[in-house]
Each structure stands twice: as C-alpha cells, then as structure tokens.
Design a protein around this motif. Structure first.
Motif, PDB file in Angstrom:
ATOM      1  N   GLU A   1      35.649  34.160  43.892  1.00  0.00           N
ATOM      2  CA  GLU A   1      35.663  34.891  42.627  1.00  0.00           C
ATOM      3  C   GLU A   1      37.103  35.321  42.373  1.00  0.00           C
ATOM      4  O   GLU A   1      37.642  36.181  43.072  1.00  0.00           O
ATOM      5  CB  GLU A   1      34.741  36.107  42.736  1.00  0.00           C
ATOM      6  CG  GLU A   1      34.482  36.822  41.435  1.00  0.00           C
ATOM      7  CD  GLU A   1      33.406  37.866  41.606  1.00  0.00           C
ATOM      8  OE1 GLU A   1      32.307  37.685  41.038  1.00  0.00           O
ATOM      9  OE2 GLU A   1      33.659  38.867  42.309  1.00  0.00           O
TER      10      GLU A   1
ATOM     11  N   ASP B   1      41.461  35.020  44.966  1.00  0.00           N
ATOM     12  CA  ASP B   1      40.055  35.313  45.237  1.00  0.00           C
ATOM     13  C   ASP B   1      39.903  36.779  45.642  1.00  0.00           C
ATOM     14  O   ASP B   1      40.733  37.333  46.367  1.00  0.00           O
ATOM     15  CB  ASP B   1      39.561  34.389  46.353  1.00  0.00           C
ATOM     16  CG  ASP B   1      38.209  34.788  46.896  1.00  0.00           C
ATOM     17  OD1 ASP B   1      37.263  34.886  46.096  1.00  0.00           O
ATOM     18  OD2 ASP B   1      38.111  35.036  48.109  1.00  0.00           O
TER      19      ASP B   1
ATOM     20  N   GLN C   1      26.857  28.859  43.580  1.00  0.00           N
ATOM     21  CA  GLN C   1      27.511  29.042  42.277  1.00  0.00           C
ATOM     22  C   GLN C   1      28.262  27.787  41.959  1.00  0.00           C
ATOM     23  O   GLN C   1      28.781  27.198  42.825  1.00  0.00           O
ATOM     24  CB  GLN C   1      28.420  30.277  42.301  1.00  0.00           C
ATOM     25  CG  GLN C   1      27.565  31.458  42.231  1.00  0.00           C
ATOM     26  CD  GLN C   1      28.086  32.443  41.300  1.00  0.00           C
ATOM     27  OE1 GLN C   1      28.747  32.166  40.324  1.00  0.00           O
ATOM     28  NE2 GLN C   1      27.728  33.639  41.602  1.00  0.00           N
TER      29      GLN C   1
ATOM     30  N   TYR D   1      42.999  27.366  38.228  1.00  0.00           N
ATOM     31  CA  TYR D   1      42.131  28.539  38.097  1.00  0.00           C
ATOM     32  C   TYR D   1      41.202  28.465  36.890  1.00  0.00           C
ATOM     33  O   TYR D   1      40.758  29.479  36.383  1.00  0.00           O
ATOM     34  CB  TYR D   1      42.998  29.798  38.017  1.00  0.00           C
ATOM     35  CG  TYR D   1      43.912  29.972  39.201  1.00  0.00           C
ATOM     36  CD1 TYR D   1      43.483  30.613  40.349  1.00  0.00           C
ATOM     37  CD2 TYR D   1      45.213  29.459  39.174  1.00  0.00           C
ATOM     38  CE1 TYR D   1      44.315  30.762  41.448  1.00  0.00           C
ATOM     39  CE2 TYR D   1      46.051  29.610  40.275  1.00  0.00           C
ATOM     40  CZ  TYR D   1      45.607  30.261  41.401  1.00  0.00           C
ATOM     41  OH  TYR D   1      46.429  30.394  42.491  1.00  0.00           O
ATOM     42  N   GLY D   2      40.903  27.255  36.450  1.00  0.00           N
ATOM     43  CA  GLY D   2      40.058  27.080  35.281  1.00  0.00           C
ATOM     44  C   GLY D   2      40.913  26.800  34.052  1.00  0.00           C
ATOM     45  O   GLY D   2      42.035  27.291  33.923  1.00  0.00           O
TER      46      GLY D   2
ATOM     47  N   GLU E   1      34.873  25.274  41.879  1.00  0.00           N
ATOM     48  CA  GLU E   1      36.046  24.700  42.079  1.00  0.00           C
ATOM     49  C   GLU E   1      36.994  25.743  42.313  1.00  0.00           C
ATOM     50  O   GLU E   1      37.003  26.543  41.954  1.00  0.00           O
ATOM     51  CB  GLU E   1      36.215  24.012  40.770  1.00  0.00           C
ATOM     52  CG  GLU E   1      37.025  22.887  40.728  1.00  0.00           C
ATOM     53  CD  GLU E   1      37.275  22.329  39.568  1.00  0.00           C
ATOM     54  OE1 GLU E   1      37.792  22.618  38.993  1.00  0.00           O
ATOM     55  OE2 GLU E   1      37.053  21.508  39.341  1.00  0.00           O
TER      56      GLU E   1
ATOM     57  N   SER F   1      39.693  27.649  42.024  1.00  0.00           N
ATOM     58  CA  SER F   1      39.905  27.101  40.685  1.00  0.00           C
ATOM     59  C   SER F   1      40.935  26.041  40.705  1.00  0.00           C
ATOM     60  O   SER F   1      40.986  25.253  40.966  1.00  0.00           O
ATOM     61  CB  SER F   1      40.504  28.102  39.770  1.00  0.00           C
ATOM     62  OG  SER F   1      39.606  28.989  39.239  1.00  0.00           O
TER      63      SER F   1
ATOM     64  N   VAL G   1      38.238  36.080  36.406  1.00  0.00           N
ATOM     65  CA  VAL G   1      38.793  34.937  35.677  1.00  0.00           C
ATOM     66  C   VAL G   1      37.911  33.705  35.843  1.00  0.00           C
ATOM     67  O   VAL G   1      37.683  32.958  34.898  1.00  0.00           O
ATOM     68  CB  VAL G   1      40.234  34.648  36.154  1.00  0.00           C
ATOM     69  CG1 VAL G   1      40.777  33.369  35.509  1.00  0.00           C
ATOM     70  CG2 VAL G   1      41.137  35.839  35.826  1.00  0.00           C
ATOM     71  N   SER G   2      37.379  33.483  37.059  1.00  0.00           N
ATOM     72  CA  SER G   2      36.459  32.363  37.281  1.00  0.00           C
ATOM     73  C   SER G   2      35.730  32.547  38.597  1.00  0.00           C
ATOM     74  O   SER G   2      36.209  33.238  39.503  1.00  0.00           O
ATOM     75  CB  SER G   2      37.194  31.016  37.272  1.00  0.00           C
ATOM     76  OG  SER G   2      38.088  30.927  38.366  1.00  0.00           O
ATOM     77  N   ARG G   3      34.548  31.944  38.681  1.00  0.00           N
ATOM     78  CA  ARG G   3      33.771  31.872  39.920  1.00  0.00           C
ATOM     79  C   ARG G   3      33.577  30.404  40.250  1.00  0.00           C
ATOM     80  O   ARG G   3      33.194  29.629  39.383  1.00  0.00           O
ATOM     81  CB  ARG G   3      32.406  32.547  39.761  1.00  0.00           C
ATOM     82  CG  ARG G   3      32.464  34.042  39.575  1.00  0.00           C
ATOM     83  CD  ARG G   3      31.049  34.615  39.497  1.00  0.00           C
ATOM     84  NE  ARG G   3      31.058  36.057  39.356  1.00  0.00           N
ATOM     85  CZ  ARG G   3      31.115  36.699  38.194  1.00  0.00           C
ATOM     86  NH1 ARG G   3      31.148  36.003  37.065  1.00  0.00           N
ATOM     87  NH2 ARG G   3      31.140  38.016  38.149  1.00  0.00           N
ATOM     88  N   GLN G   4      33.816  30.048  41.506  1.00  0.00           N
ATOM     89  CA  GLN G   4      33.739  28.646  41.856  1.00  0.00           C
ATOM     90  C   GLN G   4      33.246  28.456  43.282  1.00  0.00           C
ATOM     91  O   GLN G   4      33.451  29.307  44.137  1.00  0.00           O
ATOM     92  CB  GLN G   4      35.128  28.000  41.707  1.00  0.00           C
ATOM     93  CG  GLN G   4      35.823  28.401  40.425  1.00  0.00           C
ATOM     94  CD  GLN G   4      36.669  27.311  39.829  1.00  0.00           C
ATOM     95  OE1 GLN G   4      36.430  26.132  40.073  1.00  0.00           O
ATOM     96  NE2 GLN G   4      37.644  27.703  39.052  1.00  0.00           N
TER      97      GLN G   4
END
Length: 259
Positions: free
Chosen positions: A107, A175, A254, A139-140, A255, A257, A199-202
């Motif tokens: 995350e 993360d 749930q 990071y997306g 990359e 990022s 910002v993103s979950r991967q």
C-alpha cells in the motif's frame, strides 16, 4: 484422493528431478520488512515464506540482493532465475512467469517531515512539489504520468528518508509497511509523518525467468503457498513481523507499483 491433489503430486514428481538438478538464483533489493539483509543474512516476512515453500518443494535457492533495476536486468539477461516481490506488469510477461498466488500486498503512501507539513488529500495537491521515489519502480499511471510534480529517485529507501529529513525533497512515496519499518530503524519516528492518502494498492509476486519447466514450478509454488497459508507456521511468521513494524499483514488478495 481428490483429483486436484493427485495431479499436484504427479506434477511435483515430475518436477523433482529438475528441482534437484538446478539451484535457483533469486534476486531482489532490500525491501524491509518483506525481505532484507541483517548481519549479512536474509530476513523478512516474504523471504521466510518463500524459503519455506521452496524447501517443501525440494528446491534449493541462492538469494542475492542488489539494486532493483539491476535485479530486472539480471533476470532479462538470463543471469538470475527469478525475482521475489515483483508486480505483474504486462511489459514483463515476455520474460517472467508468475505463480497465481501472490506473496503479499503493498500500500503506497506518502511521508513528510513534521517540520515541513503539506496538506495532501489527492494527487493534485502535490502540484509544484518534489517527491522522492525509487529507481525502476512504477507507482501507477496517475502518479507516474502526472505533470504536476517532480519525481526524484534515490539510490535506496534509506537515502530517501535522509533526503526528506534534510529538506532535499518535499515528500517521499513508499509502501506503508516499509515506511513504518524504516522510520523506526532510522530513529525518525518523531520527525517523519505518514500521510493518509493511499496512492495505490498492489500485489507482489514471485517472478520466475521464463524457461522450460518454469510454468510447472510456478504452479507448484502457488499450490504449496496456498496450503502453507493455512498452517500455524505461516501465522507465526506473520505475527513475528507484525510485531516488528506495528502494521497488520494483509493476507487478502488485492503491481509494487513497478516493483
């Protein structure tokens, strides 16, 4: 005996001669608490889990740590057999095979210096700022491609925290679990703050170099990882590292990022 179990046993029987004849060289960067070196020895929650699964499969592994971009180059050039804790990225499908079961979930959140706070509720609030990142990571799309702010890579996660503490960057992105671990290890708990924006979950995976037999190994690894997750030994690994970084481990699917 259930058909699936029988097929897996047959798969492992076929795999065993290959596994015993070949020692896998797996690479990664230090990504504590997922995997890292302590006194020259590998440690980390995903390292321990992966090592346990490979032991069950009878696969011997040599672990090497190096910068992330070099890890990817080593696998692409055939100098390493795989990389641990990598995101599934379409551009890598030509040279990597992934188990279906991910190792863990990350995350990505922002960190700031307590003395230089920023109000950030969305990516647009980063306009005009310099954000510390890591080379080779993505990071997306929204973060990677935004023209509103500057992304400045550092040679290590520790270097990013040092730059943030010294005011050389405005924020850093990493993360959540990694950030909390390093903030404590570096003694920055009172001077560096975590922001709530995610910002993103991967999901991150074991990535195996695409060679003959690797699809079978990926399937076997995935099946054994699923079984291991149901056992007390797996829970014990999670509990040991949860206590270390004060962040509950997410077992849910749930990359990094681009890790």
């Amino acid at each position: 005996m259930p058909l699936v179990r029988l097929l897996l046993i047959l798969l492992l029987t076929c795999l065993s001669p290959l596994a015993q004849a070949e020692r896998l060289r797996l690479v990664s960067d230090e990504w504590a608490p997922y995997l890292y070196l302590e006194n020259g020895q590998p440690k980390g929650v995903d390292y321990e889990v992966a090592n346990a699964v490979f032991n069950r499969l009878g696969v011997e592994v040599q672990w090497d740590f190096m910068p992330w971009k070099r890890c990817l180059a080593m696998v692409q050039q055939g100098l390493a057999d795989g990389v641990l804790d990598i995101f599934k990225v379409e551009a890598r499908e030509g040279f990597l095979v992934y188990p279906d079961e991910p190792m863990s979930e990350v995350e990505f959140v922002l960190y700031q210096a307590s003395a230089r706070r920023h109000r950030v509720e969305r990516l647009e609030d980063l306009a005009g700022l310099t954000i510390g990142t890591s080379p080779g990571y993505t990071y997306g799309g929204a973060f990677n491609e935004s023209p509103l702010f500057r992304r400045e890579p550092a040679p290590s996660h520790e270097a990013n925290f040092g730059k943030l503490a010294l005011g050389r960057i405005d924020l850093l992105l990493t993360d959540r679990r990694v950030g909390r671990f390093l903030r404590r290890q570096l003694g920055l708990g009172q001077s560096i703050e975590e922001l709530p924006l995610v910002v993103s979950r991967q999901q991150q995976y074991l990535g195996l170099a695409r060679k003959p037999g690797r699809e079978a190994l990926a399937r076997a690894f995935s099946e054994e990882l699923q079984r291991f997750r149901q056992e007390p030994a797996y829970a014990a690994i999670q509990a040991r590292y949860d206590g270390a970084d004060d962040f509950p481990f997410a077992v849910e699917q749930q990359e990094r990022s681009t890790r």
